[in-house]
Design a protein around this motif. Structure first.
Motif, PDB file in Angstrom:
ATOM      1  N   ASN A 158      46.359  45.840  29.943  1.00 50.27           N
ATOM      2  CA  ASN A 158      46.835  46.088  31.300  1.00 50.27           C
ATOM      3  C   ASN A 158      47.608  47.396  31.421  1.00 50.27           C
ATOM      4  O   ASN A 158      48.504  47.535  32.259  1.00 50.27           O
ATOM      5  N   PHE A 159      47.255  48.350  30.574  1.00 47.80           N
ATOM      6  CA  PHE A 159      47.793  49.700  30.735  1.00 47.80           C
ATOM      7  C   PHE A 159      46.669  50.667  30.379  1.00 47.80           C
ATOM      8  O   PHE A 159      46.223  50.746  29.234  1.00 47.80           O
ATOM      9  N   ILE A 200      36.978  39.853  37.436  1.00 42.44           N
ATOM     10  CA  ILE A 200      36.049  40.377  38.436  1.00 42.44           C
ATOM     11  C   ILE A 200      36.551  41.664  39.075  1.00 42.44           C
ATOM     12  O   ILE A 200      35.782  42.343  39.772  1.00 42.44           O
ATOM     13  N   TRP A 201      37.803  42.013  38.877  1.00 40.75           N
ATOM     14  CA  TRP A 201      38.322  43.218  39.531  1.00 40.75           C
ATOM     15  C   TRP A 201      39.443  43.788  38.680  1.00 40.75           C
ATOM     16  O   TRP A 201      40.264  43.045  38.146  1.00 40.75           O
ATOM     17  N   ASN A 202      39.476  45.111  38.604  1.00 41.23           N
ATOM     18  CA  ASN A 202      40.564  45.784  37.889  1.00 41.23           C
ATOM     19  C   ASN A 202      41.049  46.947  38.743  1.00 41.23           C
ATOM     20  O   ASN A 202      40.245  47.766  39.191  1.00 41.23           O
ATOM     21  N   ILE A 203      42.359  47.000  38.972  1.00 39.15           N
ATOM     22  CA  ILE A 203      42.975  48.100  39.712  1.00 39.15           C
ATOM     23  C   ILE A 203      43.850  48.884  38.746  1.00 39.15           C
ATOM     24  O   ILE A 203      44.727  48.317  38.097  1.00 39.15           O
ATOM     25  N   ASP A 225      42.333  53.789  41.039  1.00 42.94           N
ATOM     26  CA  ASP A 225      40.985  53.703  40.478  1.00 42.94           C
ATOM     27  C   ASP A 225      40.683  52.226  40.281  1.00 42.94           C
ATOM     28  O   ASP A 225      41.383  51.541  39.534  1.00 42.94           O
ATOM     29  N   THR A 226      39.680  51.695  40.966  1.00 39.89           N
ATOM     30  CA  THR A 226      39.351  50.282  40.818  1.00 39.89           C
ATOM     31  C   THR A 226      37.924  50.117  40.338  1.00 39.89           C
ATOM     32  O   THR A 226      37.101  51.024  40.442  1.00 39.89           O
ATOM     33  N   GLY A 227      37.646  48.923  39.820  1.00 41.12           N
ATOM     34  CA  GLY A 227      36.285  48.627  39.389  1.00 41.12           C
ATOM     35  C   GLY A 227      35.973  47.156  39.520  1.00 41.12           C
ATOM     36  O   GLY A 227      36.787  46.295  39.145  1.00 41.12           O
ATOM     37  N   MET A 228      34.801  46.857  40.083  1.00 38.02           N
ATOM     38  CA  MET A 228      34.320  45.477  40.199  1.00 38.02           C
ATOM     39  C   MET A 228      32.872  45.446  39.733  1.00 38.02           C
ATOM     40  O   MET A 228      32.013  46.084  40.331  1.00 38.02           O
ATOM     41  N   GLY A 229      32.607  44.724  38.665  1.00 38.69           N
ATOM     42  CA  GLY A 229      31.239  44.599  38.174  1.00 38.69           C
ATOM     43  C   GLY A 229      30.420  43.748  39.120  1.00 38.69           C
ATOM     44  O   GLY A 229      30.708  42.570  39.315  1.00 38.69           O
TER      45      GLY A 229
END
Length: 891
Positions: A158-159, A200-203, A225-229
């Motif tokens: 988480n960093f 499902i999501w990372n910010i 910067d976010t990502g959702m597969g």
């Protein structure tokens, strides 16, 4: 139930309403990050925006980014097909802020989209934050997440950090709970690797900058910067935790099952999953310009392709199948990624060609694997030397061998493989080191730093004066070259072109201005020191050449003229190929020499006779047009704006030379709608296309996988080629006593007659063999061995391909029984065995052949129970081979 395409549209549409610019996916080959092999996340194309190096006309963006993880640090290849969520290709949806909004906007955006737009139950969600990020935790509470569903993580999970230094910051992730029916625990627990809780999501909150000394400060521009597969979200919205059960991937699995006539959910389930995943990654990579090869990105592509093709083979596919699945992929993803439509023909051709070639070696490689395993204990690892032989001889990457062994609960001795690889490299290095190139390399960079770049004058003149700055002889810098000595001369300026971009270096002469009788012959010109220094290889014919002296320089004009003609013809050829074959054609290498030209280009199959004729005809049309060849200097962006083609392998600076030639009517490539060929090029060219004289294509062949090669001639060499062809044709016509079309008819008739005679001779050989004539083993009388009628015969003057029909004739005569034929073909021995249909359940021709081949000093042999063949080298052991076959019959 929303489809995967619906989910993509919903995501992008939601953020567009929130003021985000929808930005198309960048290519899989990163344009702005040479440290990456492939784009592996949505933020790759925005890297320079986060660091502040680049700015654009938007500060909020959203994308659905195509990603590949199959090499280097991010390599999921080994797990694909065996787990529910590993892929080589996936789509990463994301929203980004470049100094615009931060945590207080990003977290509500995410929660609103997930719970409202997608309708995912909030009670099935939990979130993680970095353990010291109290601000993020409070914001999550404010949107309605209970404190007991906010997990603080103290690890790097988480960093996020871009690298050892640079932008970084804490992360916050959303997890979905698939329920108690799946094993696993929440993030941070010992069971976190289970399938129950899925991220499902990372910010990423980019709020800090890390320095080499370990210190950290807040960034002036804080970003998101976010990502959702998309595959993971589609799985949960479609009521499953298996990405391969989602609609898009399931459609590809069913296409694979249909093409191989197998059950998509049967014993071959894993094979279909591998094929579906790899179909996406290979197709998108080819669409983005990657072609299979033996190094770099092309090697990774080939590994993925061959892994999929092996799984198709295991499903029982006898013919290439991957290319037949491309239309299904285009139907599923072509609307979102139009490059698939544009590249579909190239993708299909490349896959078919690669699979056809791979199938030729797959059986042999797997056979070697089986033979090696047969000699090992059940639990023993495959020796590394064998794995390396599979790689070196049959093109099996190590991971493909590991994948094949996984199904047999076997492993590979990877340290032995590495040792074999290192030994091969050491031998190659030892063979190369004698050239002295490595020792010479550093000196050129020293000269470039001390003397600066050479000023090239050769675009405007072939004669000039220059000052000699230094010399290199035998790998060392010297002050002068004496008569009879050979070395390199470096000048402050030169009209001699240094070899690059496929154009060979110039030759010519140097003369000292103080005494023009002092002359040196220039035999080659090369660019050294990173391309900055033009080094002239010379042999001093008379006098002495020393530092700081002035010399007169003269290029070999006739040779340069022939090189120019070939180089300009290459440009016309490139465009003619694009127009004849399609826009996928791109240069993959070239040679522009005085005597010929060679051009390599991306295309997956051989040109037809009509295509060759069309290309040759079109090039000559523009040669006869005699239009001006125009050269302009402009920025790369301006060059691309007018449609200029960049050349393979070339690097371009702030300014580029753009070479245009040919005028056409109607719509064209250039901004004026009339220019035929526009390319970025640093080489030398003719002033008018008519100077090329004529263009004759002499050969078209394969250069590498997915790459074709054309060789051609121009000018007087082209005319000499045509005269030679005419002379040869006249000689043929005289011999045939026929002319023009009649000569063609006569040759066809002769070939047909020869074919009939060959067939008659073969038939006579078989009849002689059946009759037991001279040299045919004394006849073919059957004798009983263990109750089985058995015919064994040693033949001569019979080829290996004659044996199967002879076997059939013997079987027909016998009615029931077995046959063994051994043919000494002169240096090689062909062996064939046959068993009549009524005996194949208890007796196999394969066993007979293997026994006979072994006695003859050979290995292997195979076929069907009723007919098998093999080969060996020692015909003197024929009697022993017959005895070995009899032993098989005796049981």
């Amino acid at each position: 139930m929303p489809s995967l395409n619906d989910i993509r549209s919903t995501f992008l549409g939601y953020f567009e309403k929130q003021g985000h610019q929808i930005v198309p996916s960048s290519p899989l080959v990163p344009r702005n990050d040479p440290t990456l092999m492939f784009a592996n996340s949505g933020m790759v194309q925005f890297k320079n925006l986060f660091t502040g190096v680049e700015t654009r006309d938007y500060t909020r963006a959203t994308t659905a980014q195509k990603c590949v993880r199959a090499g280097g640090k991010h390599n999921d290849l080994d797990n694909v097909g065996y787990t529910a969520r590993h892929h080589t290709f996936f789509e990463m949806m994301g929203n980004f802020s470049f100094g615009d909004y931060f945590k207080r906007e990003a977290i509500p955006f995410a929660w609103q989209l997930v719970t409202k737009e997608f309708g995912i139950p909030a009670e099935r969600l939990l979130v993680t934050v970095y353990h010291t990020d109290d601000e993020a935790a409070e914001i999550w509470k404010s949107v309605g997440v209970p404190e007991d569903r906010i997990i603080r993580i103290a690890t790097s999970d988480n960093f996020w950090m871009m690298g050892p230094t640079g932008p970084c910051g804490p992360c916050s992730e959303i997890f979905y709970d698939h329920g108690e029916k799946y094993w696993g625990g929440p993030p941070g627990s010992p069971e976190e690797d289970g399938d129950r809780f899925v991220e499902i999501w990372n910010i990423v909150f980019m709020q800090n900058e890390q320095f080499e000394d370990g210190s950290m400060r807040e960034l002036d521009m804080q970003s998101i910067d976010t990502g959702m597969g998309i595959e993971r979200v589609a799985a949960l919205l479609q009521g499953t935790n298996d990405n391969y059960a989602t609609d898009l991937i399931r459609a590809l699995i069913e296409a694979s099952a249909d093409a191989t006539s197998t059950d998509p959910d049967g014993p071959g389930k894993t094979h279909h999953r591998v094929i579906a995943d790899h179909l996406r990654s290979t197709s998108f990579l080819i669409a983005d310009g990657v072609m299979p090869s033996n190094d770099g990105r092309g090697y990774v592509l080939r590994r993925i392709m061959r892994r999929a093709m092996r799984h198709a083979h295991m499903l029982g596919s006898k013919d290439p199948v991957m290319h037949r699945l491309v239309p299904a992929l285009v139907r599923q993803m072509g609307a979102a990624y139009p490059e698939l439509h544009r590249a579909q023909p190239l993708i299909e051709e490349t896959l078919k060609l690669e699979e056809t070639r791979f199938k030729q070696t797959l059986d042999r490689g797997l056979k070697l694997l089986d033979e090696e395993l047969a000699h090992l204990p059940d639990s023993a690892a495959l020796p590394g030397e064998t794995a390396f032989k599979l790689y070196d001889t049959y093109g099996f990457p190590l991971d493909l061998t590991q994948d094949a062994l996984r199904e047999r609960q076997r492993t590979v001795d990877t340290s032995g493989f590495d040792s074999a690889m290192a030994e091969q490299k050491a031998k190659a290095r030892a063979a190369w080191s004698g050239s002295g190139e490595a020792a010479d390399l550093a000196i050129w960079f020293d000269i470039a730093e001390a003397q600066g770049a050479t000023d090239f004058l050769g675009y405007d003149t072939e004669t000039a004066e220059g000052q000699m700055l230094t010399f290199v002889r035998d790998g060392k810098e010297v002050d002068a070259l004496e008569a009879g000595e050979t070395g390199w001369i470096i000048l402050n300026q030169t009209p001699f072109y240094g070899e690059s971009g496929g154009q060979v270096g110039d030759t010519g002469w140097m003369r000292r201005l103080e005494d023009e009788d002092d002359m040196a012959e220039v035999t080659d010109t090369q660019k050294m020191g990173g391309g900055k220094v033009f080094a002239h290889q010379v042999t001093v014919k008379s006098g002495r050449f020393a530092k700081n002296e002035a010399v007169g320089l003269e290029v070999d004009h006739k040779r340069r003229a022939m090189i120019r003609a070939n180089h300009s013809a290459t440009h016309l050829l490139h465009e003619a190929l694009r127009r004849a074959l399609g826009d996928h054609v791109a240069q993959r290498g070239s040679l522009n020499a005085p005597d010929r030209l060679r051009f390599d280009f991306s295309h997956a199959k051989a040109l037809t006779a009509d295509e060759v004729a069309q290309v040759e005809r079109e090039v000559n049309a523009y040669v006869r047009q005699n239009s001006p060849v125009v050269t302009r200097i402009m920025t790369p962006d301006d060059a691309r704006e007018i449609g200029a083609q960049a050349l393979f392998g070339e690097k371009y600076g702030d300014e580029v030379r753009v070479v245009s030639m040919g005028t056409q009517s109607g719509s064209g490539k250039g901004a004026d709608g009339q220019t035929y060929s526009i390319e970025l090029c640093g080489g030398t060219h003719v002033a008018q296309t008519g100077e090329i004289g004529a263009f004759v294509l002499t050969s078209e062949s394969a250069s590498a996988a997915g790459v074709r090669r054309i060789e051609a001639l121009t000018g007087e060499a082209a005319m000499a080629e045509l005269r030679g062809r005419d002379k040869a044709l006249s000689a043929i016509e005289t011999l045939l006593k026929a002319h023009g079309p009649d000569a063609v008819t006569r040759v066809a008739s002769l070939i047909d007659e020869r074919r009939k005679l060959d067939n008659e001779v073969a038939q006579l050989r078989r009849e002689l063999a059946m009759a037991g004539g001279p040299g045919q083993g004394g006849g073919a009388e059957a004798r009983e061995v263990n109750g089985v009628p058995f015919v064994a015969q040693v033949l001569s003057g019979v080829s290996g391909k004659d044996l199967p029909p002879l076997i059939d004739e013997h079987k027909e005569r016998l009615g029931t029984g077995a046959v063994l034929l051994i043919a000494d073909t002169g240096g090689k021995v062909a062996v064939a065995a046959g068993v009549t249909a009524d005996l194949t359940e208890k007796l196999s021709a394969v066993d007979l052949v293997k026994a006979a081949v072994g006695a003859l000093g050979g290995k292997g042999g195979g076929g069907r129970p009723d007919l098998a063949q093999g080969g060996a080298k020692d015909a003197t052991q024929a009697d022993e081979a017959i005895k070995a076959a009899e032993a098989v019959l005796e049981g």
